[in-house]
Design an enzyme around this catalytic site. Structure first.
Site, PDB file in Angstrom:
ATOM      1  N   LYS A 111       0.833  -1.214   0.000  1.00  0.00           N
ATOM      2  CA  LYS A 111       0.000   0.000   0.000  1.00  0.00           C
ATOM      3  C   LYS A 111       0.862   1.257   0.000  1.00  0.00           C
ATOM      4  O   LYS A 111       0.478   2.267  -0.595  1.00  0.00           O
ATOM      5  CB  LYS A 111      -0.993  -0.018   1.165  1.00  0.00           C
ATOM      6  CG  LYS A 111      -2.061  -1.095   0.970  1.00  0.00           C
ATOM      7  CD  LYS A 111      -3.351  -0.853   1.713  1.00  0.00           C
ATOM      8  CE  LYS A 111      -4.402  -1.862   1.264  1.00  0.00           C
ATOM      9  NZ  LYS A 111      -5.631  -1.850   2.018  1.00  0.00           N
ATOM     10  N   LYS A 194      -4.235 -10.738  -6.328  1.00  0.00           N
ATOM     11  CA  LYS A 194      -5.521 -11.039  -5.677  1.00  0.00           C
ATOM     12  C   LYS A 194      -6.615 -10.064  -6.118  1.00  0.00           C
ATOM     13  O   LYS A 194      -6.328  -8.910  -6.470  1.00  0.00           O
ATOM     14  CB  LYS A 194      -5.381 -11.043  -4.159  1.00  0.00           C
ATOM     15  CG  LYS A 194      -5.408  -9.696  -3.500  1.00  0.00           C
ATOM     16  CD  LYS A 194      -5.817  -9.795  -2.018  1.00  0.00           C
ATOM     17  CE  LYS A 194      -6.039  -8.380  -1.502  1.00  0.00           C
ATOM     18  NZ  LYS A 194      -6.876  -8.249  -0.349  1.00  0.00           N
ATOM     19  N   LYS A 197     -11.024  -4.929  -3.611  1.00  0.00           N
ATOM     20  CA  LYS A 197     -12.092  -3.919  -3.718  1.00  0.00           C
ATOM     21  C   LYS A 197     -11.610  -2.685  -4.451  1.00  0.00           C
ATOM     22  O   LYS A 197     -12.335  -2.065  -5.195  1.00  0.00           O
ATOM     23  CB  LYS A 197     -12.504  -3.463  -2.316  1.00  0.00           C
ATOM     24  CG  LYS A 197     -13.416  -4.365  -1.568  1.00  0.00           C
ATOM     25  CD  LYS A 197     -13.934  -3.607  -0.356  1.00  0.00           C
ATOM     26  CE  LYS A 197     -13.774  -4.386   0.924  1.00  0.00           C
ATOM     27  NZ  LYS A 197     -12.472  -4.297   1.574  1.00  0.00           N
TER      28      LYS A 197
HETATM   29  N1  AQP Z   1      -9.107 -11.878  -3.111  1.00  0.00           N
HETATM   30  C1  AQP Z   1      -9.459 -12.341  -1.924  1.00  0.00           C
HETATM   31  N2  AQP Z   1      -9.667 -13.658  -1.734  1.00  0.00           N
HETATM   32  C2  AQP Z   1     -10.039 -14.150  -0.522  1.00  0.00           C
HETATM   33  N3  AQP Z   1     -10.226 -13.362   0.552  1.00  0.00           N
HETATM   34  C3  AQP Z   1     -10.048 -12.040   0.422  1.00  0.00           C
HETATM   35  N4  AQP Z   1     -10.155 -11.006   1.278  1.00  0.00           N
HETATM   36  C4  AQP Z   1      -9.831  -9.860   0.631  1.00  0.00           C
HETATM   37  N5  AQP Z   1      -9.526 -10.112  -0.649  1.00  0.00           N
HETATM   38  C5  AQP Z   1      -9.648 -11.462  -0.809  1.00  0.00           C
HETATM   39  C6  AQP Z   1     -10.563 -11.134   2.666  1.00  0.00           C
HETATM   40  O1  AQP Z   1     -11.683 -10.279   2.882  1.00  0.00           O
HETATM   41  C7  AQP Z   1     -11.667  -9.847   4.244  1.00  0.00           C
HETATM   42  C8  AQP Z   1     -11.944  -8.382   4.320  1.00  0.00           C
HETATM   43  O2  AQP Z   1     -10.899  -7.681   3.662  1.00  0.00           O
HETATM   44  P1  AQP Z   1     -10.600  -6.173   4.070  1.00  0.00           P
HETATM   45  O3  AQP Z   1     -11.766  -5.342   3.759  1.00  0.00           O
HETATM   46  O4  AQP Z   1     -10.157  -6.115   5.476  1.00  0.00           O
HETATM   47  O5  AQP Z   1      -9.395  -5.695   3.231  1.00  0.00           O
HETATM   48  P2  AQP Z   1      -8.397  -6.359   2.254  1.00  0.00           P
HETATM   49  O6  AQP Z   1      -7.913  -7.670   2.748  1.00  0.00           O
HETATM   50  O7  AQP Z   1      -7.352  -5.336   1.977  1.00  0.00           O
HETATM   51  O8  AQP Z   1      -9.358  -6.596   1.012  1.00  0.00           O
HETATM   52  P3  AQP Z   1      -9.475  -5.787  -0.310  1.00  0.00           P
HETATM   53  O9  AQP Z   1     -10.703  -6.283  -1.003  1.00  0.00           O
HETATM   54  O10 AQP Z   1      -8.207  -5.893  -1.061  1.00  0.00           O
HETATM   55  O11 AQP Z   1      -9.732  -4.302   0.180  1.00  0.00           O
HETATM   56  P4  AQP Z   1      -8.979  -2.946  -0.179  1.00  0.00           P
HETATM   57  O12 AQP Z   1      -8.912  -2.934  -1.679  1.00  0.00           O
HETATM   58  O13 AQP Z   1      -9.852  -1.893   0.382  1.00  0.00           O
HETATM   59  O14 AQP Z   1      -7.633  -3.002   0.462  1.00  0.00           O
HETATM   60  C9  AQP Z   1     -10.326 -10.239   4.829  1.00  0.00           C
HETATM   61  O15 AQP Z   1     -10.485 -11.363   5.652  1.00  0.00           O
HETATM   62  C10 AQP Z   1      -9.515 -10.598   3.618  1.00  0.00           C
HETATM   63  O16 AQP Z   1      -8.550 -11.594   3.908  1.00  0.00           O
END
Ligand code: AQP
Length: 328
Positions: A111, A194, A197
């Site tokens: 990040k 991966k 969001k």
């Molecule tokens: N691609 C993925 N596959 C499986 N699990 C996933 N998680 C995120 N991406 C995947 C799981 O979703 C939960 C919530 O995630 P988060 O909102 O805490 O943030 P993150 O892990 O950083 O997910 P994002 O979607 O990538 O969000 P942004 O883009 O906002 O940083 C967690 O349990 C995560 O493991």
């Protein structure tokens, strides 16, 4: 009965990755456990957010978690910033966390690289806030996708260090990571990355509230490889990712999926995946639309959720204050 804690950032509508890696399991774990789930808006601001959008997205994420099956009567669902104990525990645990261990966190490195103009201290100490989220409730299990495993390990280390310094206190939580590919759903445009969001490419992620046609279109456009065989293999990351998604939603094994599409091309397969996903998510969309229309109801659920979360966490925080030597 085990205590479960997990959170999700209200940075956008949940993706298929968030759903399969985490939220779907949150819902399934409710039957036999004491579950506490949070919309972690304090984590979200480690990356710059537009305030009005964050507010709306927090309401929407709350409704979406309910639409995904979180029962607010049975479980606790609350917004992180509604419980100030998280900020206070963050400070206590910061003093038991080493600079060096935070520097090794890959999410921080990723990040920081993605937002070089805003490498703020919150981004660096994000995992400490997360440790507090979990330890405040003395959670046994934390359902997460594989990307959060490193943060969970840090939580365990911080808890062990605190226990060593001040006497046995925190329960050491275990990660609950789905088996198979669901632990890390990959981007539809770059299957080595991966699904996220906040991906800049709108075709890379499927958001679980998208209309059926859009979901199908995204799967049709998904990057696969030059072959034509629907087979799960390391050298076929795009197809393997789609197979994982298909098998979770259809209930078929990977072998059954291979057999079903033997002799058919990628076109048929991608269409089937898109349709299966869109149809499986239709009830979530309907329930979300119903809930999101009733803001007063959502606000009252949030208030009750925060009160219940505060009651449990207050006890842990007070004890932690005593342990470190504060006059309470
Ligand atoms: N691609 C993925 N596959 C499986 N699990 C996933 N998680 C995120 N991406 C995947 C799981 O979703 C939960 C919530 O995630 P988060 O909102 O805490 O943030 P993150 O892990 O950083 O997910 P994002 O979607 O990538 O969000 P942004 O883009 O906002 O940083 C967690 O349990 C995560 O493991």
């Amino acid at each position: 009965m085990k205590t479960i804690f997990s959170g999700i950032q209200p940075t956008a509508v949940f993706t298929l990755g968030n759903y399969l890696g985490a939220v779907k399991n949150w819902s399934e774990m409710q039957a036999e456990n004491e579950c506490i789930y949070s919309i972690v808006d304090m984590h979200a601001i480690t990356v710059r957010q537009e305030p009005a959008k964050l507010r709306t997205q927090t309401m929407n994420s709350y409704a979406l978690a309910m639409a995904c099956g979180i029962d607010v009567e049975r479980s606790i669902l609350f917004v992180q910033s509604h419980n100030k104990n998280h900020a206070e525990m963050n400070w206590i645990l910061s003093c038991s966390t080493q600079f060096g261990e935070l520097s090794r966190m890959t999410q921080y490195k990723d990040k920081a690289q993605k937002h070089p103009d805003d490498v703020n201290a919150g981004l660096f100490t994000y995992p400490v806030l997360m440790a507090g989220d979990i330890l405040l409730y003395q959670a046994d299990l934390v359902p997460i996708g594989i990307d959060q495993k490193q943060h969970l390990e840090l939580t365990r280390n911080v808890a062990e260090r605190f226990n060593f310094r001040y006497g046995d206190f925190f329960k050491i939580p275990e990660a609950y990571i789905p088996t198979g590919g669901a632990a890390k759903i990959m981007s539809l445009q770059d299957p080595l990355k991966k699904m996220s969001k906040s991906d800049d490419n709108p075709n890379a992620s499927v958001y679980i509230l998208e209309p059926k046609d859009d979901i199908i279109r995204k799967f049709k456009r998904a990057v696969t490889d030059s072959g034509a065989e629907v087979r799960f293999a390391e050298d076929k990351p795009g197809v393997s990712n789609l197979m994982t998604i298909y098998s979770v939603f259809s209930g078929k094994t990977l072998d059954e999926t291979e057999a079903e599409f033997a002799g058919k091309g990628y076109g048929d397969f991608k269409l089937a995946v898109g349709e299966t996903v869109a149809d499986a998510l239709a009830p979530v969309r309907d329930e979300y639309n119903r809930l999101a229309a009733d803001k007063d109801y959502l606000l009252s659920c949030m208030k009750t959720g925060a009160e219940r979360a505060m009651k449990i966490s207050e006890k842990t925080l007070k004890k932690a204050y005593k342990k470190v030597g504060f006059v309470v």
